[in-house]
Design an enzyme around this catalytic site. Structure first.
Site, PDB file in Angstrom:
ATOM      1  CB  CYS A  87       3.598   1.558   7.410  1.00 19.87           C
ATOM      2  SG  CYS A  87       3.746   3.002   8.528  1.00 19.87           S
ATOM      3  CG  HIS A 336       1.196   5.639   3.782  1.00 20.79           C
ATOM      4  ND1 HIS A 336       0.992   4.293   4.012  1.00 20.79           N
ATOM      5  CD2 HIS A 336       2.283   5.630   4.999  1.00 20.79           C
ATOM      6  CE1 HIS A 336       1.672   3.472   4.850  1.00 20.79           C
ATOM      7  NE2 HIS A 336       2.620   4.230   5.266  1.00 20.79           N
TER       8      HIS A 336
END
Lengths: 387, 387
Positions: A87, A336
């Protein structure tokens, strides 16, 4: 090293982009950024792209060549490099791009981030995301990402008296910010009760404590500060740029309530910038779960360790607080798309510093910070920005 | 920019490593390289790792944090970055590491490459590898990697009269070299008839024209040339380091018999090094298929365009030829754990320049070159080395 500035930014709408492929989205964000910087493709010396898992999500690796291609730069043979740190892939792309300009290797460099996550089922997506954790020592024993962060939350609650209502307040705040952000995935207000009543994912984290699965792409254009005003009236200087690692598996850490990678990257970035955490006006931090924002504001030194929950409750991190945190809506409500997140953070900070953040604009912004985490904290990137 | 040297190298045995995980292999190669450089972990400023598809092959992304972890460096929070450009991931890691040292950002940097390919079926592996091509415009229409290179081979045969026997000679030579390389996957001699009689994969490429599916890891340690002799009696200077992109899909290229990314990266590396192609004594080139070696020696300027097949036939690229090509056995016979290949090439060239290549040692080696390709040529890296 040369000072480096952002001379252009672009970002797609984040969300479930059924109508757009990864290629479409990177082209969309790229065109916006290149137009914003008022450059032509011929001026670009290199590209860096953050992408976590094109292989699992869309069966496409080699994303560097792909973005050079759809930017029309493959015929110019411009070097294009994909980087990955789960991420934190976007933040990692930004740092590699900063290094390329700072070192004098390149002048104009593109830092991009992209992820197309909704072409697979949510189960497959969750499985792909779990590849950010330690497959041999965590996933094979049943750990999921929410479960890892739930353990951090439980420890934080026990040690510091943090409550779930305080965590929920993070989600409430970030949804409120997202309502003022046209690119945000969830432009809807929620209350603490909504979070508490939402489905439990991994105790104490409810579904509204978790960031969603998203599609999106973001691009920033970098140049040496000394020439940045040729391209932009409002170049944004990157005055701190740091990266740190930690153990891949959570159980190997010295403390479950601190991400040491964040602490080390933060200290290094603040040292480079010559500023203190309390001087930061606006920050995008990695709130993959509500507890993660609480850990982040502590680990970055905005509040003392253990005070993160109270800070959320007392509004210290709201738009009019001491440091406005996640004005974009954060991972939680802006969305996200993992590889894009780190670049979107820089995009949001650039808008705030340019005074172009619309209804969510923070007053008198001088210093901004972006904080991007890979996995449960195996990698962290911190960037500090000013005008 | 500072001059950069290799001060240590390490490589695992390549092959079907049923007994070893990715973690085991990277630790094995890392320990060899660190011992070779006589450094300690505390001296390492950064790590770069090339890995193509940990996500598809072993369900593990975030390989940067993983290698920092298994090197015991996560507690020191050393930045660790995974890069990916399909089969050129290793060469890409080397270039990022070179840039980190050359720019003065770092002093001692690890460049690693690793791939664990045999934990999945060969069908799944072939599918994972196809993600290096253009999924939307090639794979969805049935193209496989052997098929793409078969088209290049057919065009080369038609245009330049290249024969399959000439291609087969590349495999024969590389298998011969591999017999003298203790880390090689296939330490067995083959003849032209063996290649011709082996199963057809994609006309004109037989199975013995193709590189195999392999496990392996390679590591090199870099330092500024000015301090390299503190660590090594035989530091190897990197005097050229270049990267270029091209269209992801083969059908978009101007010419199927040239990889323009190789041409551009090669020219740039030769310019940096201030030498001519004919001065190169030993080269590791990207022979994912036998035709690929023929294209490479032409595109790098070792022979004229169209003369690559004849060069193989006449022994110009043999151990005692004008330029010894793929003394390691190449991808074809040493093996091709995709992320590791680019670093293994640098490892082999370093051994040759140090005079430590055993029975396959080339006489009077002054200049070596490594050439690494991603996909069907969407990315190429060229590095040039000297003592």
């Amino acid at each position: 090293m040369r000072s480096v500035s952002i001379i252009g930014v672009g970002c797609t709408k984040f969300g479930e982009r059924w109508d757009s492929s990864l290629r479409d989205m990177i082209a969309e964000a790229g065109v916006l950024a290149i137009e914003d910087a008022e450059i032509t493709g011929e001026q670009i010396d290199a590209l860096y792209v953050g992408n976590m898992s094109g292989g699992r999500f869309i069966e496409q690796e080699h994303i560097g060549a792909l973005i050079a291609d759809c930017a029309g730069l493959s015929r110019l043979h411009v070097p294009s490099t994909r980087v990955e740190a789960a991420c934190a892939s976007g933040g990692l792309a930004l740092r590699q791009a900063v290094m390329a300009v700072a070192s004098g290797y390149c002048d104009i460099v593109i830092a991009a981030g992209v992820e197309k996550m909704t072409d697979v089922s949510s189960g497959t997506a969750a499985d792909a995301l779990a590849a950010a954790a330690d497959r041999e020592w965590e996933c094979f024993f049943g750990a999921t990402f929410p479960a890892l962060y739930a353990m951090m939350a439980k420890m934080h609650m026990r040690r510091y008296g943090t409550t779930h209502d305080q965590m929920a307040q993070v989600a409430v705040k970030n949804h409120h910010h997202a309502c003022m952000n046209p690119i945000a995935q969830y432009q809807m207000e929620i209350g603490i009760d909504d979070v508490n009543r939402s489905s439990m994912v991994a105790d104490p984290l409810h579904v509204l404590d978790c960031s969603p699965i998203s599609d999106g792409a973001s691009v920033v254009v970098l140049a040496p500060t000394e020439t940045a005003r040729r391209f932009s009236d409002t170049p944004i200087k990157i005055v701190g740029c740091a990266q740190a690692s930690d153990t891949l598996a959570l159980h190997d850490r010295r403390d479950l309530t601190t991400l040491d990678a964040t602490v080390h990257a933060g200290r290094s970035a603040f040292r480079q910038a010559g500023i203190e955490p309390r001087q930061v006006d606006v920050a995008e931090v990695h709130d993959c779960f509500t507890i993660a924002e609480i850990l982040a504001i502590e680990d970055l030194g905005f509040v003392e360790k253990g005070h993160g929950g109270r800070a959320a409750e007392e509004g210290l991190t709201a738009l009019d607080g001491e440091v406005a945190v996640n004005t974009s809506g954060g991972l939680k409500a802006c969305g996200h798309p993992v590889g894009a997140t780190g670049i979107k953070q820089a995009y949001e900070i650039a808008l705030q510093l340019r005074g172009e953040a619309g209804r969510r604009q923070v007053d008198e912004v001088e210093i901004g910070l972006a904080h991007n985490v890979g996995g449960s904290g195996g990698t962290a990137l911190v960037h500090i920005f000013t005008r």
